[in-house]
Design an enzyme around this catalytic site. Structure first.
Site, PDB file in Angstrom:
ATOM      1  N   ASN A   1      -6.296  -1.065  -0.892  1.00 36.92           N
ATOM      2  CA  ASN A   1      -6.725  -0.108   0.135  1.00 36.92           C
ATOM      3  C   ASN A   1      -8.144  -0.317   0.636  1.00 36.92           C
ATOM      4  O   ASN A   1      -8.389  -0.287   1.838  1.00 36.92           O
ATOM      5  CB  ASN A   1      -6.591   1.325  -0.384  1.00 36.92           C
TER       6      ASN A   1
ATOM      7  N   HIS B   1       0.817  -1.208   0.000  1.00 37.59           N
ATOM      8  CA  HIS B   1       0.000   0.000   0.000  1.00 37.59           C
ATOM      9  C   HIS B   1       0.855   1.264   0.000  1.00 37.59           C
ATOM     10  O   HIS B   1       0.918   1.986  -0.996  1.00 37.59           O
ATOM     11  CB  HIS B   1      -0.948  -0.008   1.204  1.00 37.59           C
TER      12      HIS B   1
ATOM     13  N   HIS C   1      -3.955   0.788  -6.233  1.00 36.05           N
ATOM     14  CA  HIS C   1      -4.284   1.388  -4.939  1.00 36.05           C
ATOM     15  C   HIS C   1      -5.662   0.946  -4.472  1.00 36.05           C
ATOM     16  O   HIS C   1      -5.856   0.639  -3.287  1.00 36.05           O
ATOM     17  CB  HIS C   1      -4.224   2.910  -5.012  1.00 36.05           C
TER      18      HIS C   1
ATOM     19  N   HIS D   1       1.424   4.932  -2.833  1.00 37.20           N
ATOM     20  CA  HIS D   1       1.590   6.310  -2.372  1.00 37.20           C
ATOM     21  C   HIS D   1       2.984   6.866  -2.663  1.00 37.20           C
ATOM     22  O   HIS D   1       3.133   7.938  -3.261  1.00 37.20           O
ATOM     23  CB  HIS D   1       1.331   6.392  -0.864  1.00 37.20           C
TER      24      HIS D   1
ATOM     25  N   ILE E   1      -6.694   8.794  -0.595  1.00 37.84           N
ATOM     26  CA  ILE E   1      -6.974   8.468   0.804  1.00 37.84           C
ATOM     27  C   ILE E   1      -5.899   7.503   1.292  1.00 37.84           C
ATOM     28  O   ILE E   1      -5.332   6.760   0.494  1.00 37.84           O
ATOM     29  CB  ILE E   1      -8.364   7.822   0.977  1.00 37.84           C
TER      30      ILE E   1
END
Length: 764
Positions: free
Chosen positions: A620, A425, A616, A430, A764
């Site tokens: 997530n 993740h 993602h 990110h 997020i």
């Protein structure tokens, strides 16, 4: 002649909780004549009489600041009239000067009935601060895309100047109005002023165990709002607003226990979540037995697996181990090497006692996976050079052996959940996308077609990453409190990053690398899955193909040949800076695409969009449905496996449920974890999903708009196909014993904990 314009903006008082002072000051400034002025810039050749700045229209002010037309609760619509003469041609940009004392958020400007050109639209989506704050004027361009060499003369000058401003000069302190994007190492996660325990290295607290769960029902009670006062006043949760506490303290029931409170404990569900759970991107095909290690034996000794043929027994549907390997029926979830190098330091912490795990699985005839054995390993007490101390646990259903097997699976889940959050993740979505965002903003003009292509896939990413650095991954932050690597979390993530390879982020390349697929030109997507019922891969290949077709259609409109890619100055600067600065520690890697062909451009953009959207989403938005029930996805373990003839072992015999809960995440850490995963698993109300744009006029070019419409229709077909497969009993891994259908790669989502939808970006 007059050109009528409409501006849509959001005043500061709507962004700052009805800031009455800001509202009064804006009205006062406007009354005094300190207004907001807009000035159109022609796209025709520069006028020598006006110097190199090109032809400009006369400044025009926004009218009715005090009483604008209200669009919704926050947006305001205002009129503006421009004087324009025919020889100025079509406006290519506009300059805006804010002479109020407060900033405002500018969304769009639309010009109606421009002679000879009709409607001209500008998408802005930017804060506009007082003009005195800026070194150069704020300028916005039309929604027309241009390659650098094809940009009209005057917009080209402003385009180059705007990019130079966005890159900055690396000097001085930056303020909120300084629109500068730059690079830096992760050098601010620690806070040694608070004490040595908050010191962290520059990267590319104790746990209270007295407040325990006694039964699995105690954990379920968290979802029914049954808390004690001490839990509600946990100071570690003070970052959460009090009104959130009061309104949302009752957690929703996690899907994993909604239909059946015991199905999570089955071996089938344990294995299925490796294909369709929170972390379906790690499982590999076993290609040699016993499993080996890539760790340097001179440093770490012999790390070969201790799993033997006797451990597996006759659990291979009549096949020998060699036959099962040859027939692609053996798989492994292997965290041994990744964790062994850190495990000694991790286990020296008071909060964690855990293992590096290997899990062997067999692919059954019905398409499901069956666990065969779990190996738990720790560093040798006499030193790393002596290898690992390992023990193998076979499946069992009853008695103390069954309780031990459940604990062994818990240690695997702890490895998997921590690796999922820190690597699958955080690192692989990110962190790795952020350099692409920065380089894009510094080197690609908003007029550039690749800027427009990637723009929706970078929405909010830098913002959410900044929040993470401040609150989640910082020293003593929530991630260090919750997950087993604790203070070594980001250091561990940084270590694993050394093996990151950009081209392997392609779905097909990743599946082939892990051995779960092979190249096959006769298969629809060029690869054949060796686990046919692999929901993440099955749905992912459809999404990947749709993205790639869309990118190919879009790029082919602007780039007719390879020479146009090679001669695109902004594109080449973007790609060079991305490698040289964004990934400076990997700049000499031979695997980087050279960005010399249309094929390389298409593949690169497809990977970026795939990672920022689908990957993602896949790692997530299933956190809470599976990890909201801590026994299913514990985040840490506080003691080792009980040894025979010890008090812990006798407790395991007498009360296996309590012994299990005393091993995994404690109550207060569980509460923090629930707050975090619930927030992170929710889709927001302002989300834009794959195939959607926040503005239908994001480009003026007709062919890209048609291609985007085709992309949307293809995604609808995929949605329908996913729905059909989820209701077909043939595909056992899509729903599983817990009755949770796999919808993470269903393109369109819903607000809240829907577990459904692919947002365009990492937001997020």
């Amino acid at each position: 002649m007059k050109i009528q314009g409409t501006v849509v903006l959001m005043k500061k008082n709507y962004m700052e909780y009805k800031d009455l002072k800001a509202s009064f000051m804006d009205r006062f400034d406007d009354f005094r004549g300190h207004k907001v002025f807009l000035q159109l810039v022609s796209s025709v050749t520069a006028d020598p009489a006006q110097g190199s700045r090109g032809k400009h229209g006369k400044p025009a002010c926004l009218k009715h600041w005090k009483r604008p037309t209200s669009i919704n609760a926050s947006d305001s619509k205002m009129k503006v009239k421009f004087d324009w003469v025919e020889e100025l041609g079509v406006p290519g940009a506009f300059i805006i000067k804010n002479h109020h004392q407060n900033e405002f958020y500018l969304k769009t400007l639309t010009l109606e009935d421009v002679p000879g050109h009709g409607r001209v639209h500008f998408i802005c989506n930017s804060w506009v601060y007082p003009a005195s704050k800026y070194k150069i004027d704020r300028i916005f361009f039309t929604n027309q895309a241009y390659l650098p060499s094809e940009t009209p003369a005057t917009p080209r000058l402003y385009r180059e100047e705007e990019l130079e401003n966005l890159r900055g000069d690396g000097i001085g302190k930056l303020e909120g109005w300084d629109r500068v994007y730059d690079y830096d190492a992760y050098n601010d996660l620690g806070n040694p002023d608070k004490g040595s325990e908050y010191d962290r290295p520059v990267l590319g607290g104790s746990t209270n165990t007295s407040d325990e769960f006694d039964t699995f029902q105690d954990v379920i009670d968290l979802c029914e709002g049954k808390f004690t006062v001490s839990e509600k006043t946990d100071k570690k949760l003070e970052i959460i607003p009090s009104e959130f506490f009061e309104k949302y303290f009752k957690f929703p029931m996690p899907e994993v226990i909604k239909e059946n409170k015991n199905a999570w404990m089955t071996d089938e569900e344990f294995a299925r979540e490796m294909l369709a759970g929170t972390n379906p991107v790690i499982i590999c095909r076993l290609q040699e037995f016993p499993p080996t290690s890539k760790l340097d034996p001179r440093v770490y000794g012999d790390q070969t697996s201790s799993i033997t043929r006797d451990n597996i027994g006759n659990n291979l549907e009549g096949l020998s181990i060699d036959e099962a390997i040859k027939n692609n029926r053996l798989f492994i979830l292997d965290y041994h090497d990744a964790l062994m190098t850190y495990l000694r330091r991790i286990n020296d912490l008071p909060s964690t006692k855990t293992y590096a795990t290997r899990t062997l699985l067999f692919l059954k005839e019905d398409g499901t996976l069956k666990p065969l054995a779990i190996e738990l390993s720790r560093p040798h007490p006499d030193g790393d050079q002596f290898g690992a101390i390992s023990k193998v646990y076979p499946p069992a259903e009853r008695g103390v052996e069954g309780a031990t097997w459940q604990l062994a699976k818990a240690y695997v889940s702890i490895n998997d959940y921590g690796y999922h959050e820190l690597i699958s993740h955080w690192l692989n979505t990110h962190a790795v996308i952020e350099p692409f965002v920065i380089a894009r903003n510094r080197q690609l003009s908003v007029l550039h077609p690749i800027y427009k292509l990637l723009h929706p896939h970078f929405r909010y990413t830098k913002c959410i990453n900044a929040f993470a650095r401040k609150t989640l991954i910082n020293a003593g932050g929530i991630v260090e409190q919750i997950f087993f690597p604790a203070k070594f979390s980001m250091e561990f993530s940084s270590m694993v990053y050394k093996d990151w390879v950009f081209p392997e982020q392609s779905l097909a390349a990743d599946l082939i690398r892990r051995g779960v697929a092979i190249e096959d030109s006769n298969s629809p997507h060029g690869v054949r899955l060796l686990i046919e019922d692999y929901p993440y891969a099955v749905d992912g290949l459809q999404i990947w193909s749709a993205i790639k077709t869309w990118v190919e259609d879009y790029c082919s409109f602007y780039y007719k040949n390879n020479e146009m890619v090679q001669n695109d100055s902004e594109l080449q600067s973007w790609w060079e800076e991305l490698r040289e600065k964004g990934y400076d520690d990997k700049k000499d890697e031979p695997w980087w695409p050279k960005m010399e062909t249309c094929k390389e451009l298409i593949e690169t953009c497809t990977i970026i969009i795939w990672v920022a959207s689908a990957v993602h989403a896949a790692v997530n938005f299933r956190k809470y449905p599976y990890a909201g029930y801590l026994p299913n996805r514990p985040s840490l373990s506080r003691r080792f496996m009980p040894e025979p003839d010890t008090p812990e072992y006798h407790e395991l015999e007498r009360n296996p449920e309590k012994a299990f809960l005393k091993t995994i995440t404690a109550k207060k850490e569980a509460l923090r974890s629930l707050f975090l995963v619930e927030i992170l698993s929710k889709h927001s109300s302002d989300e834009f999903y794959l195939g959607q744009r926040d503005n239908p006029e994001w480009t003026k070019d007709t062919e890209p708009l048609k291609a985007f419409e085709k992309f949307g229709k293809k995604l609808k077909e995929i949605e329908k196909r996913i729905t059909e497969m989820n209701t077909d009993p043939k595909w056992k891994n899509r729903v599983g014993p817990v009755k949770v259908p796999y919808t993470l790669l269903y393109p369109t989502g819903e607000v809240g904990l829907s577990g459904k939808g692919i947002p365009n970006s990492i937001s997020i």
